[in-house]
Design a protein around this motif. Structure first.
Motif, short mmCIF file in Angstrom:
data_model
loop_
_atom_site.label_atom_id
_atom_site.label_comp_id
_atom_site.label_asym_id
_atom_site.label_seq_id
_atom_site.Cartn_x
_atom_site.Cartn_y
_atom_site.Cartn_z
N ALA A 140 4.03 9.78 13.17
CA ALA A 140 3.01 10.73 13.61
C ALA A 140 2.28 10.22 14.85
O ALA A 140 1.99 10.99 15.78
CB ALA A 140 2.02 10.99 12.47
N THR A 141 2.01 8.90 14.90
CA THR A 141 1.32 8.33 16.05
C THR A 141 2.15 8.45 17.31
O THR A 141 1.65 8.84 18.37
CB THR A 141 0.99 6.85 15.78
OG1 THR A 141 0.14 6.75 14.64
CG2 THR A 141 0.31 6.22 16.98
N VAL A 142 3.43 8.13 17.21
CA VAL A 142 4.29 8.18 18.40
C VAL A 142 4.40 9.61 18.92
O VAL A 142 4.35 9.85 20.13
CB VAL A 142 5.68 7.59 18.09
CG1 VAL A 142 6.64 7.87 19.24
CG2 VAL A 142 5.59 6.10 17.85
N PHE A 143 4.55 10.59 18.01
CA PHE A 143 4.66 11.97 18.48
C PHE A 143 3.34 12.47 19.05
O PHE A 143 3.32 13.31 19.95
CB PHE A 143 5.17 12.88 17.36
CG PHE A 143 6.67 12.87 17.24
CD1 PHE A 143 7.45 13.52 18.17
CD2 PHE A 143 7.30 12.19 16.22
CE1 PHE A 143 8.83 13.52 18.09
CE2 PHE A 143 8.68 12.16 16.12
CZ PHE A 143 9.44 12.83 17.05
N GLU A 196 0.16 13.27 4.25
CA GLU A 196 0.00 11.91 4.77
C GLU A 196 1.03 10.97 4.18
O GLU A 196 1.47 10.03 4.85
CB GLU A 196 -1.41 11.40 4.46
CG GLU A 196 -2.51 12.05 5.28
CD GLU A 196 -3.85 11.39 5.05
OE1 GLU A 196 -3.86 10.21 4.62
OE2 GLU A 196 -4.88 12.04 5.28
N GLN A 197 1.42 11.20 2.95
CA GLN A 197 2.43 10.35 2.32
C GLN A 197 3.84 10.69 2.83
O GLN A 197 4.68 9.81 2.98
CB GLN A 197 2.39 10.51 0.80
CG GLN A 197 3.37 9.66 0.03
CD GLN A 197 3.03 8.18 0.06
OE1 GLN A 197 2.00 7.78 0.58
NE2 GLN A 197 3.89 7.37 -0.53
N LEU A 198 4.07 11.97 3.10
CA LEU A 198 5.41 12.39 3.50
C LEU A 198 5.73 12.03 4.95
O LEU A 198 6.89 11.78 5.28
CB LEU A 198 5.55 13.91 3.32
CG LEU A 198 5.49 14.44 1.88
CD1 LEU A 198 5.59 15.96 1.89
CD2 LEU A 198 6.59 13.83 1.02
N VAL A 199 4.71 12.02 5.82
CA VAL A 199 4.94 11.73 7.23
C VAL A 199 4.47 10.31 7.53
O VAL A 199 3.27 10.04 7.47
CB VAL A 199 4.19 12.73 8.13
CG1 VAL A 199 4.45 12.41 9.61
CG2 VAL A 199 4.61 14.15 7.82
N PRO A 200 5.38 9.37 7.82
CA PRO A 200 4.96 8.00 8.12
C PRO A 200 3.98 7.95 9.27
O PRO A 200 4.10 8.69 10.26
CB PRO A 200 6.28 7.31 8.50
CG PRO A 200 7.34 8.15 7.87
CD PRO A 200 6.82 9.55 7.88
N SER A 208 0.85 -1.18 0.00
CA SER A 208 0.00 0.00 0.00
C SER A 208 0.89 1.23 0.00
O SER A 208 1.98 1.22 0.58
CB SER A 208 -0.93 0.01 1.21
OG SER A 208 -0.20 0.06 2.41
N ARG A 209 0.41 2.27 -0.64
CA ARG A 209 1.19 3.51 -0.77
C ARG A 209 2.60 3.24 -1.28
O ARG A 209 3.58 3.77 -0.79
CB ARG A 209 1.24 4.26 0.57
CG ARG A 209 -0.15 4.68 1.05
CD ARG A 209 -0.05 5.65 2.21
NE ARG A 209 -1.37 6.02 2.69
CZ ARG A 209 -1.59 6.90 3.65
NH1 ARG A 209 -0.59 7.52 4.24
NH2 ARG A 209 -2.81 7.19 4.04
N SER A 210 2.68 2.37 -2.28
CA SER A 210 3.96 2.00 -2.86
C SER A 210 4.36 2.98 -3.94
O SER A 210 3.52 3.73 -4.48
CB SER A 210 3.86 0.58 -3.44
OG SER A 210 5.02 0.24 -4.16
N ASP A 211 5.65 2.99 -4.27
CA ASP A 211 6.11 3.79 -5.41
C ASP A 211 5.39 3.34 -6.67
O ASP A 211 4.90 2.20 -6.78
CB ASP A 211 7.62 3.64 -5.59
CG ASP A 211 8.40 4.27 -4.45
OD1 ASP A 211 7.81 5.06 -3.70
OD2 ASP A 211 9.59 3.96 -4.31
N ILE A 212 5.36 4.21 -7.65
CA ILE A 212 4.59 3.97 -8.87
C ILE A 212 5.54 3.96 -10.07
O ILE A 212 6.64 4.52 -10.01
CB ILE A 212 3.49 5.06 -9.03
CG1 ILE A 212 2.47 4.68 -10.10
CG2 ILE A 212 4.10 6.43 -9.28
CD1 ILE A 212 1.23 5.58 -10.09
N SER A 213 5.12 3.31 -11.14
CA SER A 213 5.97 3.26 -12.34
C SER A 213 5.79 4.55 -13.15
O SER A 213 4.74 5.19 -13.11
CB SER A 213 5.59 2.06 -13.22
OG SER A 213 4.32 2.23 -13.79
#
Length: 803
Positions: free
Chosen positions: A266-269, A258-262, A69-74
């Motif tokens: 974000a959850t831990v912070f 959302e894509q830039l911040v894992p 999911s949310r993988s790099d694209i060709s």
């Protein structure tokens, strides 16, 4: 109001001890909150440094069957989306690679972003000088032009605007500088130093190469949900049109942030922000107890003011003004602490992070500190103020000159505040204990190889000189030979990526004789290596053999070494030697490779991640420009660095190193995030325990002061000192028992939020919970012992003299 403010300031000036204690407590709590909020602000709240950044989305590939999911694209998929979408105003693709800046006095390997022609248009990044790329500079196959990042422009070119139009050598080829952009134009964590046009490539073979980040700008009025629906429909059509490469793969979109911040970061912070909220609550509880004691001692003064005509609202406002002034002073101290904390945080991050991610104390953080200080002052001052204004005037004035004693309600309130402090402290201690244990557990994880005594040097063989695979192999072979001849060197080799280096590659594969549904091909981590790699890394072969020099020189990989996990999954209970696998599909473009060896599992990505299937290919099968030389020595690996530089420099003086470090240091550095979490939670827990212990001490000490006459009577009637001390200790033990019980219940529920950040540790680990409970309980009893000793020494004559 102004008169009340002046009076409040004079009253506080007459109580320096109270002000100092309250400001220090609040400064600690507010400083911790402001520090963490500055981090959360950078990750979540601060707008991205792009025009209308809320209109930006990331386009990703997804394959549910493979768990992707949310993988790099060709790149072909990005071009298809750009042509077919009606909801997107512009689409761009980007990838990051290394290039060698040559033809200068100090050659340097630099992270560069290859970007499609509309990249800067999508982000709305304005050049500092010059211009951005034109569309045709990508569509025409990638022109030899370059846009510099601001940092590189200032460091290597003296911020000279005349750099525009100048030719610089990248990988030995001249490129014309056409502009300079802010560093924040780079999206990845590699801190790209320059930008190069990305050639549009519709080669069908590239459709299965998922290695690009894609960013797009929504058309006015279009929502993210509408764009996602359209992109998913486009992805479904592409899967039908290109079943060999796109079946099973869909296209999705999420807001760019959302894509830039894992999500786990974000959850831990966010959990940390809640944790420091507990620290502030504990500090506020301490100050509330101080205020309760202060307003009790000022009962006659406030009663006199009321008798002279001051209404209840006026008295309430006066007490609240004092508490808010103290809170603002604590907030000012907290901002100073936060500035130091943010600087320390920046220094504690040993890896590069994106230039758009700015950790500092900006106006948002200052506003947060101001609002939080004011609200905190109002909250911790409200209850003491209300209690002060409820007292009847006449009875208070008739009370003895020593002031009114606190009633049962005030004692229950103070006790309740201390119970809350202990409970919240236990929650923080449990979280810190879990984080520290997780970090210690990771340090004992076997990485699968022996890092001690290994030096790793990553380099990039750029330019026309190394266009041919044979030239790259020749350089690496000669380098390995020279390094192997050095005194103390036991073995040397090279790999496309060292373990735990942060550089990884994976490919889909098929196993001969095993049918896999289309679009569900498994993935394996892939490494290209020279002969001797397994010996150099201390990575034992469990079966079979190493590659030969002839196999390393072959331009087509015909043999492969697999890891233990892959052998057990695909050939359980069988001998994997002689079996065949293929990267891709086993056709003419992806020939079958024979398994010649099986090696131990290696933690390639991070220590806390279970080993995945791994394929080791001879160098010729994936002859990359970026390779890492690895050398094992019997002595200090770090001391070998100058000799390594000298030997490689003798082969090519213009070949810069990207990174040069020991494998031991790289393993240690791979745990930096877990160490940071542990240090932060430990610091918050330490502050909470300190404040809670002070709170327990204060309540018991105040109780002793209020009960001096009673204790004197007890001693006069024959009570022994240990009986009096035991009486006060029982009060402390009662508060500690209730607080620890409540804290255990809260901690068992709240530590589950840390699950994603823990490695090999249960969120309800009994050893951690037992240890922190005993620690906090012991600290609370110790805090009760000092005032209990004072109570045991009460002189009955002095205590009863005032009667």
């Amino acid at each position: 109001m102004l008169a009340d403010l002046r009076f409040a300031l004079r009253a506080l000036r007459r109580a320096p001890g109270f002000v100092l204690a309250a400001v220090l407590c609040l400064g600690l709590g507010l400083g911790a909150n402001t520090t963490v909020y500055s981090l959360v602000n950078a990750l979540v709240f601060r707008p991205l440094p792009y025009g209308d950044s809320e209109r930006l989305i990331a386009i990703t590939h997804e394959n549910p069957a493979q768990g992707q999911s949310r993988s790099d694209i060709s790149l072909p998929a990005v071009l298809d989306v750009a042509e077919r979408s009606r909801t997107l105003a512009a689409v761009a693709a980007t990838d990051t690679r290394l290039v060698n800046l040559t033809g200068v006095d100090r050659p340097e390997a630099l992270p560069a972003a290859t970007v499609s022609g509309r990249y800067f248009e999508v982000l709305r990044v304005r050049p500092i000088v010059g211009r951005a790329f034109r569309a045709e500079e990508s569509e025409g196959g990638g022109a030899r032009v370059v846009v510099l990042g601001e940092q590189l422009w200032r460091e290597r070119f003296g911020a000279d605007p005349a750099v525009v139009g100048r030719a610089i050598a990248l990988d030995g080829a001249p490129h014309t500088v056409v502009g300079v952009v802010p560093d924040a134009a780079g999206l990845s964590g590699d801190r790209e130093r320059l930008f190069i046009p990305l050639a549009h490539d519709r080669d069908p073979s590239q459709r299965g190469w998922h290695s690009y980040d894609a960013v797009a700008r929504l058309r006015p009025g279009v929502t993210v949900a509408a764009a996602r629906a359209e992109l998913q429909a486009i992805g479904a059509r592409l899967a039908t049109e290109f079943p060999d490469t796109d079946r099973g793969w869909g296209i999705d979109a999420v807001p760019l942030r959302e894509q830039l911040v894992p999500g786990d970061v974000a959850t831990v912070f966010a959990v940390m922000l809640g944790a420091v909220g507990f620290v502030l609550l504990i500090a506020a509880a301490n100050v509330a107890n101080l205020l309760l004691a202060r307003t009790t001692g000022r009962a006659r003064e406030l009663a006199v003011r009321a008798a002279l005509g001051a209404g209840r609202a006026r008295v309430l406002r006066l007490v609240l003004l004092e508490s808010v002034i103290v809170a603002l002073m604590g907030g000012a101290l907290g901002v100073l602490i936060a500035q130091g904390g943010v600087r320390a945080m920046r220094g504690a991050v040993p890896v590069a992070y994106p230039a758009w991610l700015v950790f500092d104390v900006d106006w948002r953080v200052m506003t947060y500190a101001l609002v939080l200080s004011t609200v905190t002052g109002l909250l911790f001052g409200l209850v003491p103020a209300l209690r002060a204004t409820r007292r009847a005037v006449a009875p208070t004035l008739r009370a003895s000159g020593r002031g009114s004693s606190a009633g049962a309600g005030a004692r229950r309130l103070r006790d309740g505040l201390v119970v809350a402090e202990l409970a919240l402290s236990l929650v923080l201690l449990a979280g810190a204990g879990l984080m520290v244990k997780s970090m210690l557990r990771l340090q004992t994880v076997d990485p699968g190889f022996r890092p001690e005594g290994v030096l790793a040097a990553r380099l990039r063989m750029g330019g026309e000189r190394y266009d041919e695979k044979a030239a790259r192999l020749a350089l690496l072979t000669r380098a390995v030979e020279r390094l192997s001849a050095l005194p103390g060197v036991q073995a040397a080799s090279a790999t496309s990526s060292a373990p735990l280096s942060g550089s990884n590659s994976s490919s889909s594969f098929v196993v001969d004789g095993r049918d896999v549904p289309e679009g569900q091909k498994p993935n394996a981590e892939t490494r290209a290596v020279l002969p001797g790699y397994f010996t150099t890394m201390g990575l034992p072969l469990l079966a079979g053999r190493d590659f030969t020099a002839a196999e390393a020189a072959d331009s087509v990989a015909r043999v492969v070494v697999v890891n233990e996990t892959m052998a057990k999954r695909w050939w359980p209970g069988q001998d994997p030697i002689g079996r065949r696998v293929s990267i891709g599909g086993g056709g003419d473009d992806a020939p079958w490779m024979t398994v010649v060896g099986v090696t131990r599992d290696v933690r390639q990505r991070r220590l806390g991640r279970a080993a995945e299937e791994q394929l080791y290919l001879p160098f010729g099968g994936q002859a990359r420009r970026e390779m890492t030389l690895v050398v094992r020595t019997s002595g200090d690996a770090g001391a070998l660095a100058p000799a390594l530089r000298r030997e490689v420099g003798a082969l090519d003086a213009g070949l810069p190193f990207v990174n040069l470090d020991t494998m031991t240091a790289m393993v240690h550095q791979s745990l930096w995030l877990q160490r940071l979490y542990g240090v932060l939670f430990g610091a918050f827990a330490g502050a909470a325990v300190l404040l809670a212990v002070v709170g327990v001490y204060g309540v018991i000490a105040y109780a002793v002061a209020q009960r001096v006459r009673e204790l004197g009577v007890r001693v006069a009637l024959g009570a022994r000192p240990r009986d009096v001390a035991g009486l006060m200790l029982r009060d402390g033990a009662r508060l500690a028992g209730i607080g620890l019980g409540v804290g255990l219940v809260l901690a068992l529920g709240m530590t589950r939020a840390l699950g994603s950040a823990l490695q090999g540790v249960s969120p309800s680990d009994p050893a951690v919970f037992g240890g922190v409970t005993a620690l906090l309980g012991g600290a609370a009893l110790a805090a009760s012992w000092l005032p209990a000793r004072r109570a045991a020494r009460v002189d009955p004559i002095e205590a009863l003299r005032a009667e």
